[in-house]
Design a protein around this motif. Structure first.
Motif, PDB file in Angstrom:
ATOM      1  N   LEU A  44       0.542  -1.060   0.016  1.00 14.08           N
ATOM      2  CA  LEU A  44      -0.038   0.409  -0.281  1.00 14.08           C
ATOM      3  C   LEU A  44       0.858   1.404  -0.144  1.00 14.08           C
ATOM      4  CD1 LEU A  44      -2.614   1.324   0.299  1.00 14.08           C
ATOM      5  CD2 LEU A  44      -2.669   1.541   2.677  1.00 14.08           C
ATOM      6  N   GLN A  45       2.066   1.091   0.592  1.00 12.12           N
ATOM      7  CA  GLN A  45       2.815   2.363   0.608  1.00 12.12           C
ATOM      8  C   GLN A  45       3.446   2.877  -0.292  1.00 12.12           C
ATOM      9  OE1 GLN A  45       5.760   1.681   3.409  1.00 12.12           O
ATOM     10  NE2 GLN A  45       4.715   2.387   5.005  1.00 12.12           N
ATOM     11  N   ARG A  46       3.683   2.269  -1.393  1.00  9.72           N
ATOM     12  CA  ARG A  46       4.510   1.820  -2.623  1.00  9.72           C
ATOM     13  C   ARG A  46       3.270   2.341  -3.768  1.00  9.72           C
ATOM     14  NH1 ARG A  46       5.747   2.830  -7.259  1.00  9.72           N
ATOM     15  NH2 ARG A  46       7.166   2.202  -8.136  1.00  9.72           N
ATOM     16  N   TRP A  47       2.474   1.819  -3.550  1.00  9.94           N
ATOM     17  CA  TRP A  47       0.717   1.853  -4.457  1.00  9.94           C
ATOM     18  C   TRP A  47       0.085   3.437  -4.454  1.00  9.94           C
ATOM     19  CZ3 TRP A  47      -4.844   1.064  -5.694  1.00  9.94           C
ATOM     20  CH2 TRP A  47      -5.119   1.011  -6.536  1.00  9.94           C
ATOM     21  N   ILE A  48       0.492   3.752  -3.420  1.00  9.71           N
ATOM     22  CA  ILE A  48      -0.626   5.317  -3.313  1.00  9.71           C
ATOM     23  C   ILE A  48       0.611   6.348  -2.576  1.00  9.71           C
ATOM     24  CG2 ILE A  48      -2.486   4.224  -1.902  1.00  9.71           C
ATOM     25  CD1 ILE A  48      -1.691   5.337   0.665  1.00  9.71           C
ATOM     26  N   HIS A  49       2.223   5.783  -2.804  1.00  8.07           N
ATOM     27  CA  HIS A  49       2.795   6.659  -2.901  1.00  8.07           C
ATOM     28  C   HIS A  49       2.545   8.528  -3.895  1.00  8.07           C
ATOM     29  CE1 HIS A  49       6.844   8.621  -2.341  1.00  8.07           C
ATOM     30  NE2 HIS A  49       7.411   8.597  -3.996  1.00  8.07           N
ATOM     31  N   GLY A  50       2.608   9.109  -3.553  1.00  9.19           N
ATOM     32  CA  GLY A  50       2.509  10.498  -3.995  1.00  9.19           C
ATOM     33  C   GLY A  50       1.098  10.724  -4.529  1.00  9.19           C
ATOM     34  N   GLU A  51       0.411   9.923  -3.781  1.00  9.03           N
ATOM     35  CA  GLU A  51      -1.173   9.594  -4.683  1.00  9.03           C
ATOM     36  C   GLU A  51      -2.177  10.764  -3.293  1.00  9.03           C
ATOM     37  OE1 GLU A  51      -4.757   7.757  -4.924  1.00  9.03           O
ATOM     38  OE2 GLU A  51      -2.572   6.336  -5.084  1.00  9.03           O
ATOM     39  N   VAL A  52      -3.239  12.056  -3.222  1.00  6.11           N
ATOM     40  CA  VAL A  52      -4.006  12.750  -2.841  1.00  6.11           C
ATOM     41  C   VAL A  52      -5.303  11.932  -2.412  1.00  6.11           C
ATOM     42  CG1 VAL A  52      -5.047  14.906  -2.749  1.00  6.11           C
ATOM     43  CG2 VAL A  52      -2.519  15.149  -3.837  1.00  6.11           C
ATOM     44  N   HIS A  53      -5.028  11.969  -1.366  1.00  6.12           N
ATOM     45  CA  HIS A  53      -7.114  11.273  -0.576  1.00  6.12           C
ATOM     46  C   HIS A  53      -7.129   9.877  -1.418  1.00  6.12           C
ATOM     47  CE1 HIS A  53      -7.621  15.087   0.248  1.00  6.12           C
ATOM     48  NE2 HIS A  53      -7.712  15.377  -0.914  1.00  6.12           N
ATOM     49  N   PRO A  54      -5.728   8.360  -1.000  1.00  5.78           N
ATOM     50  CA  PRO A  54      -6.790   7.592  -1.631  1.00  5.78           C
ATOM     51  C   PRO A  54      -7.107   6.989  -0.871  1.00  5.78           C
ATOM     52  CG  PRO A  54      -4.792   7.600  -0.322  1.00  5.78           C
ATOM     53  CD  PRO A  54      -4.986   9.546  -0.029  1.00  5.78           C
ATOM     54  N   VAL A  55      -7.728   5.355  -1.718  1.00  8.22           N
ATOM     55  CA  VAL A  55      -9.225   4.657  -1.417  1.00  8.22           C
ATOM     56  C   VAL A  55      -8.568   3.113  -0.916  1.00  8.22           C
ATOM     57  CG1 VAL A  55     -11.617   4.213  -2.058  1.00  8.22           C
ATOM     58  CG2 VAL A  55     -10.273   6.665  -2.677  1.00  8.22           C
ATOM     59  N   ILE A  56      -8.935   2.903  -0.023  1.00  7.86           N
ATOM     60  CA  ILE A  56      -8.702   1.583   0.557  1.00  7.86           C
ATOM     61  C   ILE A  56     -10.020   1.615   0.620  1.00  7.86           C
ATOM     62  CG2 ILE A  56      -6.475   1.937   0.829  1.00  7.86           C
ATOM     63  CD1 ILE A  56      -6.617   1.120   3.758  1.00  7.86           C
ATOM     64  N   ALA A  57     -10.615  -0.663   0.630  1.00 14.33           N
ATOM     65  CA  ALA A  57     -11.280  -1.272   1.086  1.00 14.33           C
ATOM     66  C   ALA A  57     -11.025  -1.911   1.887  1.00 14.33           C
ATOM     67  CB  ALA A  57     -12.706  -1.469   0.252  1.00 14.33           C
ATOM     68  N   MET A  58     -11.741  -2.299   3.047  1.00 16.39           N
ATOM     69  CA  MET A  58     -10.960  -3.645   3.891  1.00 16.39           C
ATOM     70  C   MET A  58     -12.922  -4.628   4.421  1.00 16.39           C
ATOM     71  SD  MET A  58      -9.284  -1.216   6.415  1.00 16.39           S
ATOM     72  CE  MET A  58      -7.277  -2.329   6.595  1.00 16.39           C
ATOM     73  N   GLU A  59     -12.603  -5.811   3.970  1.00 14.71           N
ATOM     74  CA  GLU A  59     -13.648  -6.888   4.497  1.00 14.71           C
ATOM     75  C   GLU A  59     -13.337  -6.660   6.011  1.00 14.71           C
ATOM     76  OE1 GLU A  59     -13.623 -11.546   4.870  1.00 14.71           O
ATOM     77  OE2 GLU A  59     -11.761 -10.782   4.364  1.00 14.71           O
ATOM     78  N   PHE A  60     -12.683  -6.233   6.546  1.00 16.21           N
ATOM     79  CA  PHE A  60     -13.341  -6.144   8.200  1.00 16.21           C
ATOM     80  C   PHE A  60     -13.546  -5.318   8.594  1.00 16.21           C
ATOM     81  CE2 PHE A  60      -8.529  -6.110   5.986  1.00 16.21           C
ATOM     82  CZ  PHE A  60      -8.667  -7.410   6.177  1.00 16.21           C
ATOM     83  N   PHE A  61     -14.417  -4.628   7.948  1.00 13.40           N
ATOM     84  CA  PHE A  61     -15.243  -3.544   8.667  1.00 13.40           C
ATOM     85  C   PHE A  61     -16.407  -3.797   7.854  1.00 13.40           C
ATOM     86  CE2 PHE A  61     -11.178  -1.248   9.690  1.00 13.40           C
ATOM     87  CZ  PHE A  61     -11.647  -0.776  10.997  1.00 13.40           C
ATOM     88  N   GLN A  62     -17.670  -4.170   8.384  1.00 13.72           N
ATOM     89  CA  GLN A  62     -18.907  -3.935   8.288  1.00 13.72           C
ATOM     90  C   GLN A  62     -19.516  -2.403   7.244  1.00 13.72           C
ATOM     91  OE1 GLN A  62     -21.821  -6.246  10.981  1.00 13.72           O
ATOM     92  NE2 GLN A  62     -19.460  -7.209  11.592  1.00 13.72           N
ATOM     93  N   ALA A  63     -20.599  -2.622   6.577  1.00 16.33           N
ATOM     94  CA  ALA A  63     -20.863  -1.466   5.722  1.00 16.33           C
ATOM     95  C   ALA A  63     -21.349  -1.057   7.544  1.00 16.33           C
ATOM     96  CB  ALA A  63     -21.628  -1.321   4.562  1.00 16.33           C
ATOM     97  N   THR A  64     -22.558  -1.444   8.187  1.00 15.40           N
ATOM     98  CA  THR A  64     -22.670  -1.149   9.033  1.00 15.40           C
ATOM     99  C   THR A  64     -21.812   0.111  10.180  1.00 15.40           C
ATOM    100  OG1 THR A  64     -22.765  -2.378  10.246  1.00 15.40           O
ATOM    101  CG2 THR A  64     -24.595  -1.793   9.308  1.00 15.40           C
ATOM    102  N   GLN A  65     -20.223  -0.023   9.707  1.00 15.41           N
ATOM    103  CA  GLN A  65     -19.384   0.394  10.691  1.00 15.41           C
ATOM    104  C   GLN A  65     -19.000   1.915  10.102  1.00 15.41           C
ATOM    105  OE1 GLN A  65     -17.959  -3.375  10.726  1.00 15.41           O
ATOM    106  NE2 GLN A  65     -17.886  -3.650  12.818  1.00 15.41           N
ATOM    107  N   GLN A  66     -18.957   1.743   9.058  1.00 10.70           N
ATOM    108  CA  GLN A  66     -18.831   3.091   8.392  1.00 10.70           C
ATOM    109  C   GLN A  66     -19.237   4.329   8.504  1.00 10.70           C
ATOM    110  OE1 GLN A  66     -17.744   2.859   3.823  1.00 10.70           O
ATOM    111  NE2 GLN A  66     -16.794   4.417   5.400  1.00 10.70           N
TER     112      GLN A  66
END
Length: 330
Positions: free
Chosen positions: A93-115
């Protein structure tokens, strides 16, 4: 503190936490060197190497990241209980978003109700302790939070977005026990409108791990178990795709268990069918003696050392199926 120093600090904090939580005893002493092959090739690979699965060749980290850099969707797996996989994820992730502004990640580890809790934490309205309490981390996921903290910290530092993509756990449990048809209209509205139960290769994959779950008393009916698995995967795909369709320029890194990503027929294919995108899958994967990796299982496999994590160590989400990332507690 410059960006490189921040990234090193994140990785250092995670590494220190993992050493404290796991200790050296978690690693299984090996009687012989572990070697891994890709089907159709005689080349031997060892833990620590990154494999371009289609080419059947080892590549360096930078070569892998160069190949991934222009992808719209990057699916990154894990065995939930393997600390080494979480270190790999942070580096990717560090390398993939390097220099990126406002990156987006999605995580299995949170349910939609925890948004809502996630959004408030990222905005600075909740401190970490209040966030974990409001999100009910220990009850709803249960693996040590310090495994995941560096991912959240990286995104938070860049004022990015984290998408809570999983289906509510109680609904998935109900499906496993009594089937999709038993859901109330309110419950049905909280999962994907389309649940695809027709993928035979996926069904065979899930069938192979089902006895492990049934043996531990989790469920006795495969059809309902398979429905629940597809509810998970189609709902995650639906939530990723919905955001992608609303934000077509966004690049999204998706973190989920290996069993949801392997061969693509869990979450990746279901996402791309809903929101066409250039996607790739990277699996941190435990090496084992004489393991043969199948072509098509991922774009890249990053081999980790074999790990011994006692069954029951993580009471909410461990299972004999955790090696494939399919952790089940209906």
């Amino acid at each position: 503190m410059n960006r490189s120093t921040v990234h090193i600090a994140f990785a250092g904090m995670l590494f220190a936490g993992l050493l404290l939580s796991t200790g050296c005893a978690a690693r299984r002493p090996l009687m012989k060197p572990v070697t891994v092959k890709v089907e159709g090739s005689e080349t031997l690979f060892r833990p620590g190497e990154i494999i371009d699965v289609e080419a059947g060749a080892a590549v360096g980290f930078e070569a892998m990241m160069e190949a991934l850099q222009h992808k719209d969707l990057l699916f990154i797996g894990e065995v939930h209980s393997d600390p080494e996989h979480h270190l790999m994820q942070v580096q990717i992730l560090q390398r993939w978003i390097h220099g990126e502004v406002h990156p987006v990640i999605a995580m299995e580890f949170f349910q939609a109700t925890q948004q809502e809790a996630l959004d408030r934490y990222l905005a600075g309205d909740l401190d970490e302790a209040a966030f974990l309490e409001e999100a009910q981390w220990d009850a709803e996921w249960g693996f040590p939070y310090h495994y995941y903290r560096p991912l959240l910290d990286l995104v938070r530092a860049k004022q990015g977005r984290i998408l809570a993509i999983n289906a509510p756990r109680e609904i998935v449990k109900k499906v496993a026990r009594t089937g999709i048809e038993s859901l109330s209209p309110e419950e049905r509205a909280q999962i994907a409108p389309e649940i695809d139960l027709t993928r035979e290769a996926h069904r065979e994959f899930v069938q192979a791990v089902f006895p492990l779950h049934a043996a531990h008393g989790r469920t006795e009916d495969f059809e309902r178990f398979y429905q629940a698995q597809c509810v998970w995967e189609d709902t995650m795909a639906e939530n990723i795709a919905r955001f992608k369709l609303e934000n077509p320029a966004a690049r999204i890194a998706v973190f989920a268990g290996n069993g949801h990503l392997k061969y693509g027929f869990g979450v990746p294919d279901r996402t791309v069918e809903r929101a066409p995108a250039d996607a790739a899958v990277v699996l941190p994967y435990p090496a084992s003696p004489d393991l043969v990796l199948e072509r098509g299982m991922a774009d890249f496999v990053w081999l980790s050392r074999p790990v011994r994590v006692p069954f029951g160590k993580h009471p909410r989400r461990p299972s004999a199926g955790d090696e494939e990332g399919i952790s089940w507690n209906p």
